[in-house]
Design a protein around this motif. Structure first.
Motif, PDB file in Angstrom:
ATOM      1  N   GLY A  55       0.784  -1.232   0.000  1.00  0.00           N
ATOM      2  CA  GLY A  55       0.000   0.000   0.000  1.00  0.00           C
ATOM      3  C   GLY A  55       0.812   1.275   0.000  1.00  0.00           C
ATOM      4  O   GLY A  55       0.237   2.357   0.202  1.00  0.00           O
ATOM      5  N   ALA A  56       2.110   1.179  -0.215  1.00  0.00           N
ATOM      6  CA  ALA A  56       2.934   2.392  -0.279  1.00  0.00           C
ATOM      7  C   ALA A  56       2.404   3.296  -1.390  1.00  0.00           C
ATOM      8  O   ALA A  56       1.950   2.819  -2.431  1.00  0.00           O
ATOM      9  N   THR A  57       2.439   4.601  -1.147  1.00  0.00           N
ATOM     10  CA  THR A  57       1.888   5.545  -2.111  1.00  0.00           C
ATOM     11  C   THR A  57       2.930   6.559  -2.565  1.00  0.00           C
ATOM     12  O   THR A  57       3.864   6.885  -1.821  1.00  0.00           O
ATOM     13  N   TYR A  58       2.737   7.053  -3.764  1.00  0.00           N
ATOM     14  CA  TYR A  58       3.667   7.996  -4.370  1.00  0.00           C
ATOM     15  C   TYR A  58       2.840   9.043  -5.117  1.00  0.00           C
ATOM     16  O   TYR A  58       1.837   8.701  -5.753  1.00  0.00           O
ATOM     17  N   VAL A  63       0.014  17.339  -6.962  1.00  0.00           N
ATOM     18  CA  VAL A  63      -1.219  16.849  -6.327  1.00  0.00           C
ATOM     19  C   VAL A  63      -1.008  16.432  -4.876  1.00  0.00           C
ATOM     20  O   VAL A  63      -1.976  16.128  -4.170  1.00  0.00           O
ATOM     21  N   LYS A  64       0.230  16.415  -4.433  1.00  0.00           N
ATOM     22  CA  LYS A  64       0.529  15.969  -3.064  1.00  0.00           C
ATOM     23  C   LYS A  64      -0.217  16.835  -2.064  1.00  0.00           C
ATOM     24  O   LYS A  64      -0.217  18.059  -2.146  1.00  0.00           O
ATOM     25  N   GLY A  65      -0.896  16.181  -1.139  1.00  0.00           N
ATOM     26  CA  GLY A  65      -1.677  16.890  -0.138  1.00  0.00           C
ATOM     27  C   GLY A  65      -3.122  17.129  -0.542  1.00  0.00           C
ATOM     28  O   GLY A  65      -3.964  17.482   0.295  1.00  0.00           O
ATOM     29  N   ARG A  66      -3.431  16.961  -1.829  1.00  0.00           N
ATOM     30  CA  ARG A  66      -4.810  17.151  -2.294  1.00  0.00           C
ATOM     31  C   ARG A  66      -5.435  15.852  -2.775  1.00  0.00           C
ATOM     32  O   ARG A  66      -6.632  15.639  -2.621  1.00  0.00           O
ATOM     33  N   PHE A  67      -4.626  14.996  -3.365  1.00  0.00           N
ATOM     34  CA  PHE A  67      -5.123  13.726  -3.907  1.00  0.00           C
ATOM     35  C   PHE A  67      -4.656  12.578  -3.016  1.00  0.00           C
ATOM     36  O   PHE A  67      -3.596  12.658  -2.381  1.00  0.00           O
ATOM     37  N   ALA A  68      -5.447  11.508  -3.010  1.00  0.00           N
ATOM     38  CA  ALA A  68      -5.062  10.320  -2.253  1.00  0.00           C
ATOM     39  C   ALA A  68      -5.401   9.081  -3.075  1.00  0.00           C
ATOM     40  O   ALA A  68      -6.545   8.901  -3.490  1.00  0.00           O
ATOM     41  N   ILE A  69      -4.406   8.238  -3.273  1.00  0.00           N
ATOM     42  CA  ILE A  69      -4.623   6.970  -3.965  1.00  0.00           C
ATOM     43  C   ILE A  69      -4.753   5.884  -2.916  1.00  0.00           C
ATOM     44  O   ILE A  69      -4.051   5.895  -1.891  1.00  0.00           O
ATOM     45  N   SER A  70      -5.668   4.967  -3.150  1.00  0.00           N
ATOM     46  CA  SER A  70      -5.857   3.875  -2.194  1.00  0.00           C
ATOM     47  C   SER A  70      -6.222   2.606  -2.945  1.00  0.00           C
ATOM     48  O   SER A  70      -6.721   2.653  -4.062  1.00  0.00           O
ATOM     49  N   ARG A  71      -5.964   1.495  -2.299  1.00  0.00           N
ATOM     50  CA  ARG A  71      -6.286   0.211  -2.911  1.00  0.00           C
ATOM     51  C   ARG A  71      -7.244  -0.552  -2.023  1.00  0.00           C
ATOM     52  O   ARG A  71      -7.209  -0.425  -0.796  1.00  0.00           O
ATOM     53  N   ASP A  72      -8.108  -1.322  -2.625  1.00  0.00           N
ATOM     54  CA  ASP A  72      -9.017  -2.196  -1.891  1.00  0.00           C
ATOM     55  C   ASP A  72      -8.703  -3.601  -2.351  1.00  0.00           C
ATOM     56  O   ASP A  72      -9.132  -4.027  -3.431  1.00  0.00           O
ATOM     57  N   VAL A  73      -7.939  -4.305  -1.547  1.00  0.00           N
ATOM     58  CA  VAL A  73      -7.484  -5.634  -1.929  1.00  0.00           C
ATOM     59  C   VAL A  73      -8.654  -6.589  -2.088  1.00  0.00           C
ATOM     60  O   VAL A  73      -8.691  -7.395  -3.015  1.00  0.00           O
ATOM     61  N   THR A  77      -9.705  -3.203  -6.492  1.00  0.00           N
ATOM     62  CA  THR A  77      -9.880  -1.918  -7.155  1.00  0.00           C
ATOM     63  C   THR A  77      -8.909  -0.883  -6.587  1.00  0.00           C
ATOM     64  O   THR A  77      -8.381  -1.043  -5.480  1.00  0.00           O
ATOM     65  N   VAL A  78      -8.696   0.157  -7.358  1.00  0.00           N
ATOM     66  CA  VAL A  78      -7.853   1.274  -6.947  1.00  0.00           C
ATOM     67  C   VAL A  78      -8.658   2.555  -7.098  1.00  0.00           C
ATOM     68  O   VAL A  78      -9.369   2.725  -8.094  1.00  0.00           O
ATOM     69  N   ALA A  79      -8.575   3.422  -6.126  1.00  0.00           N
ATOM     70  CA  ALA A  79      -9.313   4.678  -6.170  1.00  0.00           C
ATOM     71  C   ALA A  79      -8.353   5.859  -6.111  1.00  0.00           C
ATOM     72  O   ALA A  79      -7.249   5.749  -5.573  1.00  0.00           O
ATOM     73  N   LEU A  80      -8.791   6.956  -6.686  1.00  0.00           N
ATOM     74  CA  LEU A  80      -8.048   8.212  -6.591  1.00  0.00           C
ATOM     75  C   LEU A  80      -9.033   9.264  -6.084  1.00  0.00           C
ATOM     76  O   LEU A  80      -9.941   9.665  -6.798  1.00  0.00           O
ATOM     77  N   GLN A  81      -8.875   9.656  -4.833  1.00  0.00           N
ATOM     78  CA  GLN A  81      -9.700  10.698  -4.247  1.00  0.00           C
ATOM     79  C   GLN A  81      -9.036  12.042  -4.519  1.00  0.00           C
ATOM     80  O   GLN A  81      -7.894  12.258  -4.113  1.00  0.00           O
ATOM     81  N   MET A  82      -9.758  12.921  -5.195  1.00  0.00           N
ATOM     82  CA  MET A  82      -9.210  14.215  -5.585  1.00  0.00           C
ATOM     83  C   MET A  82      -9.960  15.310  -4.844  1.00  0.00           C
ATOM     84  O   MET A  82     -11.174  15.459  -5.020  1.00  0.00           O
ATOM     85  N   LEU A  85      -9.971  20.528  -5.935  1.00  0.00           N
ATOM     86  CA  LEU A  85      -9.621  20.509  -7.353  1.00  0.00           C
ATOM     87  C   LEU A  85      -9.422  21.918  -7.895  1.00  0.00           C
ATOM     88  O   LEU A  85     -10.088  22.873  -7.468  1.00  0.00           O
ATOM     89  N   LYS A  86      -8.500  22.018  -8.834  1.00  0.00           N
ATOM     90  CA  LYS A  86      -8.170  23.283  -9.469  1.00  0.00           C
ATOM     91  C   LYS A  86      -8.412  23.166 -10.969  1.00  0.00           C
ATOM     92  O   LYS A  86      -8.366  22.056 -11.526  1.00  0.00           O
ATOM     93  N   PRO A  87      -8.622  24.286 -11.645  1.00  0.00           N
ATOM     94  CA  PRO A  87      -8.801  24.222 -13.106  1.00  0.00           C
ATOM     95  C   PRO A  87      -7.643  23.520 -13.812  1.00  0.00           C
ATOM     96  O   PRO A  87      -7.856  22.827 -14.815  1.00  0.00           O
ATOM     97  N   GLU A  88      -6.447  23.654 -13.278  1.00  0.00           N
ATOM     98  CA  GLU A  88      -5.291  23.006 -13.906  1.00  0.00           C
ATOM     99  C   GLU A  88      -5.268  21.493 -13.714  1.00  0.00           C
ATOM    100  O   GLU A  88      -4.411  20.813 -14.275  1.00  0.00           O
ATOM    101  N   ASP A  89      -6.207  20.965 -12.941  1.00  0.00           N
ATOM    102  CA  ASP A  89      -6.346  19.510 -12.826  1.00  0.00           C
ATOM    103  C   ASP A  89      -7.178  18.932 -13.971  1.00  0.00           C
ATOM    104  O   ASP A  89      -7.302  17.709 -14.095  1.00  0.00           O
ATOM    105  N   THR A  90      -7.749  19.800 -14.793  1.00  0.00           N
ATOM    106  CA  THR A  90      -8.545  19.348 -15.925  1.00  0.00           C
ATOM    107  C   THR A  90      -7.695  18.523 -16.874  1.00  0.00           C
ATOM    108  O   THR A  90      -6.647  18.969 -17.332  1.00  0.00           O
TER     109      THR A  90
END
Length: 126
Positions: A55-58, A63-73, A77-82, A85-90
């Motif tokens: 589960g190590a994350t990179y 996006v550090k501090g705003r996005f979170a990646i997680s896995r559900d073994v 599945t893998v999720a990306l919680q964002m 959000l900023k316009p530049e994330d488009t």
């Protein structure tokens, strides 16, 4: 292996959005799952990755501090919680899988991933 990404949409700046990635087969313990994005007219860039066995994350600095990646073994599945959000994330966001987890330094390199999803559009309005 086919990857199915979902969860994109149109949101306003400051909102949150969650993306999900589900592979057609089992994710093995030595895999790395990543998210990349490509904005219009720009190169594809690394967003986040997680190592399946521990589960190590990179994250990219953008996006550090705003996005979170997680896995559900259990659900495979893998999720990306964002958040915040900023316009530049488009961008179109892609889920990717790398069937080995050696060489952490290449987790951010798109060319080291073997399997890719079809992409899901995320649009952030200002």
């Amino acid at each position: 292996v086919q990857l199915q990404a979902s969860g994109g949409g149109l949101v306003q700046a400051g909102d949150s959005l969650s993306l999900s990635c589900a592979p057609s087969g089992d994710i093995l313990s030595n895999w790395v799952m990543g998210w990349f994005r490509r904005a219009a007219g720009k190169e594809r860039e690394f967003v986040a990755a997680t190592r399946w066995r521990d589960g190590a994350t990179y994250y990219s600095d953008s996006v550090k501090g705003r996005f979170a990646i997680s896995r559900d073994v259990a659900k495979n599945t893998v999720a990306l919680q964002m958040n915040t959000l900023k316009p530049e994330d488009t961008a179109v966001y892609y889920c990717a899988a790398r069937p080995n987890d050696y060489a952490v330094v290449v987790y951010t390199k798109a060319e080291s991933y073997e399997y890719w999803g079809q992409g899901t559009q995320v649009t952030v309005s200002s």
